[in-house]
Design a protein around this motif. Structure first.
Motif, PDB file in Angstrom:
ATOM      1  N   TYR A 104       0.829  -1.193   0.000  1.00 46.83           N
ATOM      2  CA  TYR A 104       0.000   0.000   0.000  1.00 46.83           C
ATOM      3  C   TYR A 104       0.870   1.253   0.000  1.00 46.83           C
ATOM      4  O   TYR A 104       1.802   1.380   0.799  1.00 46.83           O
ATOM      5  CB  TYR A 104      -0.934  -0.002   1.212  1.00 46.83           C
ATOM      6  CG  TYR A 104      -1.886  -1.178   1.201  1.00 46.83           C
ATOM      7  CD1 TYR A 104      -3.047  -1.136   0.438  1.00 46.83           C
ATOM      8  CD2 TYR A 104      -1.603  -2.344   1.909  1.00 46.83           C
ATOM      9  CE1 TYR A 104      -3.923  -2.225   0.401  1.00 46.83           C
ATOM     10  CE2 TYR A 104      -2.468  -3.438   1.873  1.00 46.83           C
ATOM     11  CZ  TYR A 104      -3.619  -3.367   1.115  1.00 46.83           C
ATOM     12  OH  TYR A 104      -4.474  -4.440   1.068  1.00 46.83           O
ATOM     13  N   ILE A 134      -6.555   0.149   2.545  1.00 48.62           N
ATOM     14  CA  ILE A 134      -6.217  -1.101   3.232  1.00 48.62           C
ATOM     15  C   ILE A 134      -7.469  -1.941   3.477  1.00 48.62           C
ATOM     16  O   ILE A 134      -7.452  -3.165   3.307  1.00 48.62           O
ATOM     17  CB  ILE A 134      -5.476  -0.813   4.547  1.00 48.62           C
ATOM     18  CG1 ILE A 134      -4.125  -0.139   4.247  1.00 48.62           C
ATOM     19  CG2 ILE A 134      -5.255  -2.100   5.343  1.00 48.62           C
ATOM     20  CD1 ILE A 134      -3.311   0.226   5.470  1.00 48.62           C
ATOM     21  N   GLN A 154      -4.346  -1.977  -3.358  1.00 49.97           N
ATOM     22  CA  GLN A 154      -2.895  -1.889  -3.237  1.00 49.97           C
ATOM     23  C   GLN A 154      -2.262  -1.247  -4.469  1.00 49.97           C
ATOM     24  O   GLN A 154      -2.895  -1.077  -5.509  1.00 49.97           O
ATOM     25  CB  GLN A 154      -2.290  -3.272  -3.004  1.00 49.97           C
ATOM     26  CG  GLN A 154      -2.605  -4.283  -4.099  1.00 49.97           C
ATOM     27  CD  GLN A 154      -1.953  -5.613  -3.818  1.00 49.97           C
ATOM     28  OE1 GLN A 154      -0.757  -5.698  -3.610  1.00 49.97           O
ATOM     29  NE2 GLN A 154      -2.751  -6.672  -3.828  1.00 49.97           N
TER      30      GLN A 154
END
Length: 342
Positions: free
Chosen positions: A80, A95, A100
């Protein structure tokens, strides 16, 4: 009316506070930071990773959001990005939803599938041992149309946008799509003109790459080996053996050999191109794109022999006859002896 001004002021204050906690830069840095969440992470370990890089007020805001959302019970693995503009609310959303950031993954031109597994394990969440087990599993390879000897032909050395948590199956599916893009109409027509298959082209390219790092000479070397593949006479009714020294190194798994002595030529291996006519069963490395294109655009000539030049430049002397080749081999052996190369 007298109550409207204080109410509006309160709303502005609340909006300012909310913005400060939830939307100002999470790290306060002008550089992008990356957080990696793997299969062993839980909410507590995630917070331990975030705390050292977070501004205190953003850390508390993230904690509030995550505890009231149920995120504490389940995390999505991934890489991330925390950009300078990323606030606690945006990071929480990314998250929580597994949004990501891909990374630039380079598939290298390496000699063995084990080397590839090692390179992947250094860049991705899955470790190298897991990739190595998958690549050496015939059942796994068969799902994608390969076996453990032909698998290197799938991988085209290049840099790709890949997710850090990609699985071996996910990687294979991704590489299949890239393989189809690589073997476009232009390359496919050249394969057909040579009367070879893509696997044969890649296998020949792997030998060419092992012979030299000089891209300008690769089409000449490819042309010489192509001549041997197609040569027929009374002595070689099945075709002239390639007699490619790199295949001997591969058969012995001794890639650092400087000289190929006669005693090494008797190894019982399908990769021994001194004993077996034709190409070996699969590539002896993941070839470069330059190597593959050198085969597809090989130089058509009538040379059947080559030997490394005596100046040790990595280029070669080519010969039409075996007698000419022996003279070139003598000059090369003399150069090695003078330099004490065993």
């Amino acid at each position: 009316m007298k109550y409207l001004v204080p109410a509006a002021a309160c709303l502005l204050v609340l909006a300012g506070v909310a913005y400060y906690y939830f939307f100002t830069s999470f790290t306060g840095s002008d550089k992008t930071t990356y957080i990696y969440v793997d299969e062993n992470d839980n909410y507590d370990s995630l917070m331990q990773k975030l705390e050292p890089i977070a501004q205190k007020h953003c850390y508390h805001a993230f904690t509030t959001l995550s505890r009231h959302s149920g995120m504490t019970n389940k995390l999505h693995t991934g890489r991330y990005a925390i950009k300078p503009s990323t606030g606690a609310f945006m990071l929480f959303r990314h998250i929580k939803n597994g949004m990501q950031e891909p990374l630039a993954l380079t598939i290298p031109s390496v000699r063995t599938i084990g080397d590839l597994a090692g390179a992947l394990g250094n860049k991705l969440m899955i470790d190298s041992a897991t990739f190595a087990r998958a690549f050496s599993d015939e059942t796994f390879c068969k799902k994608y149309g390969y076996d453990t000897t032909t698998l290197p032909a799938l991988f085209i050395p290049n840099t790709y946008d890949m997710y850090w948590n990609v699985t071996p199956d996910g990687l294979m599916k991704y590489m299949q799509k890239e393989y189809e893009k690589f073997w476009n109409d232009d390359r496919t027509s050249k394969v057909e003109a040579l009367k070879l298959t893509p696997l044969q082209v890649v296998t020949l390219a792997s030998i060419v790459d092992e012979e030299t790092a000089n891209n300008s000479e690769k089409p000449m070397i490819a042309g010489m080996y192509y001549n041997r593949l197609n040569y027929r006479d009374d002595k070689y009714p099945e075709g002239m053996p390639l007699q490619a020294d790199p295949t001997i190194k591969f058969a012995w798994k001794q890639f650092g050999l400087k000289r190929i002595y006669e005693k090494l030529l008797f190894i019982d291996s399908p990769y021994n191109t001194y004993k077996n006519p034709g190409l070996p069963p699969g590539p002896i490395r993941i070839p470069t794109i330059a190597g593959v294109d050198a085969v597809l655009n090989l130089v058509h000539h009538d040379y059947l022999y080559m030997c490394a030049k005596e100046d040790l430049s990595g280029t070669h002397n080519f010969a039409h006859t075996y007698a000419e080749h022996l003279l070139n081999a003598h000059k090369y052996a003399k150069a090695l002896n003078e330099r004490g190369i065993k």
